[in-house]
Design a protein around this motif. Sequence first.
Motif, PDB file in Angstrom:
ATOM      1  N   LEU A  64      73.074  72.861  29.794  1.00  0.00           N
ATOM      2  CA  LEU A  64      73.650  72.517  28.313  1.00  0.00           C
ATOM      3  C   LEU A  64      73.949  73.805  26.850  1.00  0.00           C
ATOM      4  N   ALA A  65      73.760  73.652  25.950  1.00  0.00           N
ATOM      5  CA  ALA A  65      74.116  74.612  24.977  1.00  0.00           C
ATOM      6  C   ALA A  65      73.461  75.218  24.672  1.00  0.00           C
ATOM      7  N   ASP A  66      71.863  74.898  25.338  1.00  0.00           N
ATOM      8  CA  ASP A  66      71.025  76.023  25.217  1.00  0.00           C
ATOM      9  C   ASP A  66      70.735  76.924  26.011  1.00  0.00           C
ATOM     10  N   GLY A  67      71.238  76.433  27.480  1.00  0.00           N
ATOM     11  CA  GLY A  67      71.777  78.174  28.493  1.00  0.00           C
ATOM     12  C   GLY A  67      70.893  77.173  29.740  1.00  0.00           C
ATOM     13  N   ARG A  68      69.935  76.114  29.557  1.00  0.00           N
ATOM     14  CA  ARG A  68      69.393  75.682  30.766  1.00  0.00           C
ATOM     15  C   ARG A  68      70.503  74.378  31.578  1.00  0.00           C
ATOM     16  N   VAL A  69      70.303  74.017  32.673  1.00  0.00           N
ATOM     17  CA  VAL A  69      70.493  73.854  33.494  1.00  0.00           C
ATOM     18  C   VAL A  69      70.093  72.347  34.059  1.00  0.00           C
ATOM     19  N   LEU A  70      71.446  70.755  34.298  1.00  0.00           N
ATOM     20  CA  LEU A  70      70.465  69.748  34.341  1.00  0.00           C
ATOM     21  C   LEU A  70      70.764  69.490  35.599  1.00  0.00           C
ATOM     22  N   VAL A  71      70.344  69.753  36.765  1.00  0.00           N
ATOM     23  CA  VAL A  71      70.600  69.164  38.611  1.00  0.00           C
ATOM     24  C   VAL A  71      69.742  67.975  38.564  1.00  0.00           C
ATOM     25  N   ALA A  72      70.852  67.104  39.288  1.00  0.00           N
ATOM     26  CA  ALA A  72      70.573  65.848  39.098  1.00  0.00           C
ATOM     27  C   ALA A  72      70.368  65.849  40.875  1.00  0.00           C
ATOM     28  N   ARG A  73      69.408  65.289  41.168  1.00  0.00           N
ATOM     29  CA  ARG A  73      69.146  65.057  43.243  1.00  0.00           C
ATOM     30  C   ARG A  73      68.941  63.337  43.446  1.00  0.00           C
ATOM     31  N   ARG A  74      69.905  63.092  44.373  1.00  0.00           N
ATOM     32  CA  ARG A  74      69.564  62.166  45.316  1.00  0.00           C
ATOM     33  C   ARG A  74      68.866  62.206  46.373  1.00  0.00           C
ATOM     34  N   VAL A  75      67.264  61.493  45.862  1.00  0.00           N
ATOM     35  CA  VAL A  75      66.124  61.144  47.058  1.00  0.00           C
ATOM     36  C   VAL A  75      65.762  59.666  47.714  1.00  0.00           C
ATOM     37  N   ASP A  76      66.142  59.924  49.558  1.00  0.00           N
ATOM     38  CA  ASP A  76      65.852  58.902  50.270  1.00  0.00           C
ATOM     39  C   ASP A  76      67.141  57.861  49.852  1.00  0.00           C
ATOM     40  N   GLY A  77      67.890  57.855  49.226  1.00  0.00           N
ATOM     41  CA  GLY A  77      68.983  57.527  49.628  1.00  0.00           C
ATOM     42  C   GLY A  77      69.421  56.532  48.200  1.00  0.00           C
ATOM     43  N   ARG A  78      68.470  56.320  46.925  1.00  0.00           N
ATOM     44  CA  ARG A  78      68.400  55.655  45.891  1.00  0.00           C
ATOM     45  C   ARG A  78      67.836  56.076  44.739  1.00  0.00           C
ATOM     46  N   ARG A  79      67.084  56.958  44.811  1.00  0.00           N
ATOM     47  CA  ARG A  79      66.140  57.556  43.395  1.00  0.00           C
ATOM     48  C   ARG A  79      67.035  59.117  43.286  1.00  0.00           C
ATOM     49  N   ASN A  80      67.107  59.006  42.108  1.00  0.00           N
ATOM     50  CA  ASN A  80      67.887  59.645  41.551  1.00  0.00           C
ATOM     51  C   ASN A  80      66.536  61.008  40.245  1.00  0.00           C
ATOM     52  N   THR A  81      66.600  61.924  41.047  1.00  0.00           N
ATOM     53  CA  THR A  81      65.497  62.889  39.873  1.00  0.00           C
ATOM     54  C   THR A  81      66.446  63.526  38.628  1.00  0.00           C
ATOM     55  N   PHE A  82      65.840  64.447  37.384  1.00  0.00           N
ATOM     56  CA  PHE A  82      66.800  64.782  36.952  1.00  0.00           C
ATOM     57  C   PHE A  82      65.421  66.245  36.386  1.00  0.00           C
ATOM     58  N   SER A  83      65.690  67.510  36.632  1.00  0.00           N
ATOM     59  CA  SER A  83      65.237  68.829  35.965  1.00  0.00           C
ATOM     60  C   SER A  83      66.143  69.916  35.650  1.00  0.00           C
ATOM     61  N   LEU A  84      65.597  70.210  35.214  1.00  0.00           N
ATOM     62  CA  LEU A  84      66.320  71.448  34.036  1.00  0.00           C
ATOM     63  C   LEU A  84      65.638  72.716  34.261  1.00  0.00           C
ATOM     64  N   LEU A  85      66.500  73.813  34.683  1.00  0.00           N
ATOM     65  CA  LEU A  85      66.849  74.985  35.360  1.00  0.00           C
ATOM     66  C   LEU A  85      67.037  75.587  34.133  1.00  0.00           C
ATOM     67  N   TYR A  86      66.153  76.983  34.264  1.00  0.00           N
ATOM     68  CA  TYR A  86      66.213  78.023  33.117  1.00  0.00           C
ATOM     69  C   TYR A  86      65.441  79.395  34.056  1.00  0.00           C
ATOM     70  N   PRO A  87      66.122  80.279  33.570  1.00  0.00           N
ATOM     71  CA  PRO A  87      65.502  81.538  34.214  1.00  0.00           C
ATOM     72  C   PRO A  87      64.959  82.489  33.238  1.00  0.00           C
ATOM     73  N   THR A  88      63.558  82.649  34.171  1.00  0.00           N
ATOM     74  CA  THR A  88      62.345  83.237  33.799  1.00  0.00           C
ATOM     75  C   THR A  88      61.673  84.397  34.489  1.00  0.00           C
ATOM     76  N   GLY A  89      62.625  85.864  33.351  1.00  0.00           N
ATOM     77  CA  GLY A  89      61.966  87.021  34.232  1.00  0.00           C
ATOM     78  C   GLY A  89      63.194  86.820  35.740  1.00  0.00           C
ATOM     79  N   PRO A  90      62.127  87.189  36.872  1.00  0.00           N
ATOM     80  CA  PRO A  90      62.764  87.536  37.697  1.00  0.00           C
ATOM     81  C   PRO A  90      62.561  86.387  38.677  1.00  0.00           C
ATOM     82  N   ALA A  91      61.976  85.314  38.094  1.00  0.00           N
ATOM     83  CA  ALA A  91      61.963  84.163  38.478  1.00  0.00           C
ATOM     84  C   ALA A  91      62.867  82.649  38.314  1.00  0.00           C
ATOM     85  N   THR A  92      62.280  81.109  38.787  1.00  0.00           N
ATOM     86  CA  THR A  92      63.627  79.881  38.063  1.00  0.00           C
ATOM     87  C   THR A  92      62.400  78.968  37.668  1.00  0.00           C
ATOM     88  N   GLY A  93      62.799  78.757  36.149  1.00  0.00           N
ATOM     89  CA  GLY A  93      61.975  78.027  35.644  1.00  0.00           C
ATOM     90  C   GLY A  93      62.560  76.766  36.163  1.00  0.00           C
TER      91      GLY A  93
END
Length: 401
Positions: free
Chosen positions: A91-120
């Motif tokens: 995204l334009a604010d630097g976050r990254v959308l991740v789409a993951r396929r779970v159990d063969g049919r369910r698709n989950t969505f998360s936004l990842l972003y840096p938080t110091g040494p870790a990942t939010g």
Amino acid sequence: MTACAIETAAEDDDRDRDAAWSAGPAGPPGFAGSAGSAGFTITANGAYAARLAGAGDALYVERWTLDGPEPYAVPLPLGQPEEPHAQLLPLADGRVLVARRVDGRRNTFSLLYPTGPATGELQLGAVEAPGSERLVLLPPSPDGICAYAMCVGPDTTTLWLVAGGAFGPEQVAEIKGHCAGGVWLDRTGRILALDRRLGDGPVKAVTVDLERGGEVTPLLQIAEGSNDRLLLADPDSGLLLIHSDAPSPGRDRLGWGVLGSLLPVRFPECLKLDDAAVTPFAVQPGQVLMPESCSVALRIDAAGGSWVGTWEPSSRRMVQSAAPAGWLAGAGLWTAGGVLRLPYATAGAPCGLAELDTPPEPEPEPVAAEAGVPAAVADEPRVCRPVPLQQAPLTDRKPAG
């Protein structure tokens, strides 16, 4: 609205090619668009990119910053590695959308972003894709805020807003037919072009108006039985890059047209290589009302590897150049000033952005005129009878800064 009509009859599409087209969201076989070229996705404004880095079972999300003095990458690992089929969208604010396929049919969505040494990680929700349906992310929205996905079934395609909404993923449109591709036609993220097939009919590009409940309008209709796909579009100039088998039944040709004009769709001979596939992946922005002057970057794939071509609609020649070592093939972006930047990753330079040094275009050779035909006419590329394209509807929304 129709792009053009062509006088050449087209044959039915090859079934193997159809299967390859429907297997992925990025267009016809060999097409590597900006939504997922070499697993490398660039935001519409060219500021950020994302890819899966690592190897084997140790994959993680890596975000690239491209608009600074030097490109740099930030790893965004989580407690467990990402699956190879995870889909990414920066995204334009630097976050990254991740789409993951779970159990063969369910698709989950998360936004990842840096938080110091870790990942939010901000979890957004999930979308079910039952049975034979599959969910694919669409290219980055021009507004830089929203992210869309489409759930593709054999007879129906559903569009979802998966990031940028108020209450998690929400359905925004249901479209009759099997859709693929995905090209934005404006700077606000309202008008989307998709390649749609109804039943056993040909593939035709259509527009979807996301502010009018997903209203569908025909975009390309070159011949009644031809397969007409939209690969890329530049909202500034209106330049369209098109794949169609209308001029050469049984074989796709790369052509260009102009949205909202009376210019014909053309299929230049210089873009037709007998021993290689030619695929556009980036168009020069900022050429307002000057589609003929837009530089187009082309990925050329042959048995010996991949390299880069550059071309302008006003030219009858394609300039071919070697790609930088480690090029993430099919990924790149133009600056408004006409500089082509190609991302690459090697063992010594895991995050690089090369500026392509293209050789000057050779002077055109004189073409001998046929009897009774002026040389200028004999040298014209193949064209079709012009029928106007309708301009995409305007919107009051302003593009993101």
